[in-house]
Motif scaffolding. Structure first.
Motif, mmCIF file in Angstrom:
data_model
loop_
_atom_site.group_PDB
_atom_site.id
_atom_site.type_symbol
_atom_site.label_atom_id
_atom_site.label_comp_id
_atom_site.label_asym_id
_atom_site.label_seq_id
_atom_site.Cartn_x
_atom_site.Cartn_y
_atom_site.Cartn_z
ATOM 1 N N CYS A 1 0.849 -1.193 0.000
ATOM 2 C CA CYS A 1 0.000 0.000 0.000
ATOM 3 C C CYS A 1 0.884 1.242 0.000
ATOM 4 C CB CYS A 1 -0.930 0.015 1.198
ATOM 5 S SG CYS A 1 -2.242 -1.187 1.026
ATOM 6 N N TYR B 1 2.407 -1.205 12.324
ATOM 7 C CA TYR B 1 1.551 -1.996 11.431
ATOM 8 C C TYR B 1 2.152 -3.393 11.223
ATOM 9 C CZ TYR B 1 -1.532 -3.144 7.546
ATOM 10 O OH TYR B 1 -2.457 -3.758 6.728
ATOM 11 N N ASN C 1 -3.433 -11.653 5.220
ATOM 12 C CA ASN C 1 -4.154 -10.389 5.382
ATOM 13 C C ASN C 1 -4.874 -10.305 6.733
ATOM 14 O OD1 ASN C 1 -5.561 -12.459 3.821
ATOM 15 N ND2 ASN C 1 -7.325 -11.120 3.940
ATOM 16 N N ILE C 2 -4.795 -9.123 7.299
ATOM 17 C CA ILE C 2 -5.371 -8.877 8.637
ATOM 18 C C ILE C 2 -6.427 -7.787 8.498
ATOM 19 C CG2 ILE C 2 -3.335 -9.581 9.953
ATOM 20 C CD1 ILE C 2 -2.882 -6.364 10.106
ATOM 21 N N CYS C 3 -7.382 -7.987 7.602
ATOM 22 C CA CYS C 3 -8.259 -6.890 7.179
ATOM 23 C C CYS C 3 -8.962 -6.182 8.336
ATOM 24 C CB CYS C 3 -9.268 -7.389 6.157
ATOM 25 S SG CYS C 3 -8.450 -7.957 4.648
ATOM 26 N N CYS D 1 -6.439 -4.193 10.264
ATOM 27 C CA CYS D 1 -5.969 -3.148 9.358
ATOM 28 C C CYS D 1 -6.962 -1.985 9.325
ATOM 29 C CB CYS D 1 -5.794 -3.763 7.974
ATOM 30 S SG CYS D 1 -5.317 -2.623 6.685
ATOM 31 N N ARG D 2 -8.254 -2.307 9.193
ATOM 32 C CA ARG D 2 -9.270 -1.256 9.158
ATOM 33 C C ARG D 2 -9.326 -0.544 10.510
ATOM 34 N NH1 ARG D 2 -9.674 0.287 4.449
ATOM 35 N NH2 ARG D 2 -11.614 1.371 4.897
ATOM 36 N N ARG E 1 -16.648 -7.569 0.686
ATOM 37 C CA ARG E 1 -15.573 -8.476 1.125
ATOM 38 C C ARG E 1 -16.026 -9.199 2.383
ATOM 39 N NH1 ARG E 1 -9.795 -6.256 -0.165
ATOM 40 N NH2 ARG E 1 -10.266 -4.933 -1.929
ATOM 41 N N GLY F 1 -6.876 -6.417 -3.051
ATOM 42 C CA GLY F 1 -6.278 -5.935 -1.811
ATOM 43 C C GLY F 1 -4.772 -5.801 -1.912
ATOM 44 N N CYS F 2 -4.118 -5.736 -0.742
ATOM 45 C CA CYS F 2 -2.679 -5.514 -0.694
ATOM 46 C C CYS F 2 -1.927 -6.837 -0.878
ATOM 47 C CB CYS F 2 -2.312 -4.857 0.634
ATOM 48 S SG CYS F 2 -2.554 -5.972 2.024
ATOM 49 N N LEU G 1 -0.654 -8.717 1.202
ATOM 50 C CA LEU G 1 -0.972 -9.727 2.223
ATOM 51 C C LEU G 1 -2.080 -10.681 1.771
ATOM 52 C CD1 LEU G 1 -0.838 -7.390 5.348
ATOM 53 C CD2 LEU G 1 0.834 -9.146 4.721
ATOM 54 N N THR G 2 -2.798 -10.312 0.725
ATOM 55 C CA THR G 2 -3.835 -11.212 0.202
ATOM 56 C C THR G 2 -3.271 -12.148 -0.873
ATOM 57 O OG1 THR G 2 -4.515 -9.676 -1.537
ATOM 58 C CG2 THR G 2 -5.661 -9.492 0.567
#
Ligand code: SF4
Length: 338
Positions: free
Chosen positions: A42, A74, A90-92, A95-96, A124, A200-201, A203-204
């Motif tokens: 990102c 992060y 991913n840690i969505c 992350c959000r 998602r 996504g980033c 991580l996905t």
């Protein structure tokens, strides 16, 4: 005339967040954008929509933008997420939460009324369900202050809507994974400068996630400098604490050189075009010899020839090794790839 509502928008570079901002601007709201950057793609130059450079988009929308790097904090959250992972690393949800919490603090600093995102209900599965929106808003201390203009009509009214600062009737009720309504709106409003959705980033991405997991399995404390290297080159595990990263093209060779740190070894071919190889970790002579053989394998030296490999180690005189290409099966065994 009433007071003009002011929102802090999370502008990712993708279409949805651009449309969310545009919807607010259309009803005369004041918007200040924030753009988060992480070590996982990102940033301007990363792949997918969250790697899209947003300065042109912000100009197109006529709004100011604040860039916000999320650094080691992060990374630590990716290492130890509170709310688990998606299909890959991913840690969505975490992350959000982090991004919204930061935006919430920025909201107070600039005296804004609310935070807005381009999230779409049920787009998602991990982070964009009604229940998850509630969890995320509570967790970051912004309950009632997060406006999701693209799906607002399907969600409970937020404080700025209740207070009359935001006209709910001019927001949308989009849901699900279809992109058609968004593309129609982009065409209607002439919004062109946005990144393509790519899930996504980094991580996905399964391949990237495998590299990251492998890195932390061997070195649980590995931080930004090792993580940045995961985005370039072919990766080989030479020993429990030693890796070789072999550039795939001229651009990667330059990047790998730039990422080299004191203690790293840099290898290259003396007489042929070939990769730059970075060796990181306390390596033995046999491991250096394997790195040299990998360097020969991906260079232009004639097959089977023994050639000269240069070796630079910061703080030590440069030297050379003689090496042939590594056996492909051995290279495959050492390769960190899926
Ligand atoms: S894909 Fe998930 S982890 Fe990656 S930037 Fe988006 S919300 Fe964050």
């Amino acid at each position: 005339m009433g007071r003009v509502g002011h929102g802090v928008a999370l502008l990712s570079g993708g279409l949805d967040s651009a449309l969310a901002v545009k919807l607010c601007l259309e009803q005369g709201l004041r918007i200040t954008a924030v753009r988060f950057m992480t070590h996982f793609g990102c940033d301007a130059g990363g792949g997918g929509s969250c790697g899209h450079d947003v300065t042109g988009l912000a100009r197109e929308l006529g709004i100011p933008i604040k860039l916000c790097p999320l650094g080691e904090e992060y990374i630590e959250r990716v290492r130890n997420p509170k709310f688990g992972r998606g299909a890959n690393m991913n840690i969505c949800i975490d992350c959000r939460v982090m991004m919204l919490a930061w935006a919430g603090e920025y909201r107070l600093a600039v005296g804004a009324d609310f935070v807005l995102t381009g999230e779409v209900l049920n787009q998602r599965p991990m982070s964009q369900t009604r229940e998850r929106f509630g969890l995320i808003d509570r967790e970051c201390g912004l309950e009632g202050r997060v406006l999701r203009p693209l799906s607002a009509r399907l969600l409970a009214p937020t404080i700025p809507e209740i207070e009359g600062l935001v006209d709910r009737s001019r927001l949308l009720g989009l849901h699900g994974r279809s992109r058609k309504p968004q593309l129609e709106l982009a065409a209607r409003w002439g919004i062109t400068d946005y990144g393509q959705p790519a899930g996504g980033c980094l991580l996905t991405d399964p391949g990237y996630s495998h590299r990251l997991r492998e890195l932390w399995d061997h070195d649980p404390a590995a931080g930004a400098s090792d993580i940045m290297l995961l985005q370039v080159g072919r990766h080989f595990r030479l020993g429990p604490s030693v890796k070789a990263i072999v550039g795939r093209d001229e651009g990667e060779n330059v990047t790998i050189e730039a990422y080299a740190e004191p203690g790293d070894a840099l290898l290259g071919l003396a007489d042929y075009v070939g990769p730059t190889t970075l060796v990181r970790g306390p390596c033995t002579e046999p491991e250096l010899a394997r790195a040299a053989a990998l360097t020969v394998r991906y260079g232009d030296a004639p097959e089977g020839a023994e050639v000269t490999v240069t070796l630079r180690l910061r703080g030590a005189p440069a030297r050379t090794l003689r090496s042939r290409s590594i056996d492909p099966a051995e290279a495959d065994r050492m390769r960190v790839a899926r």
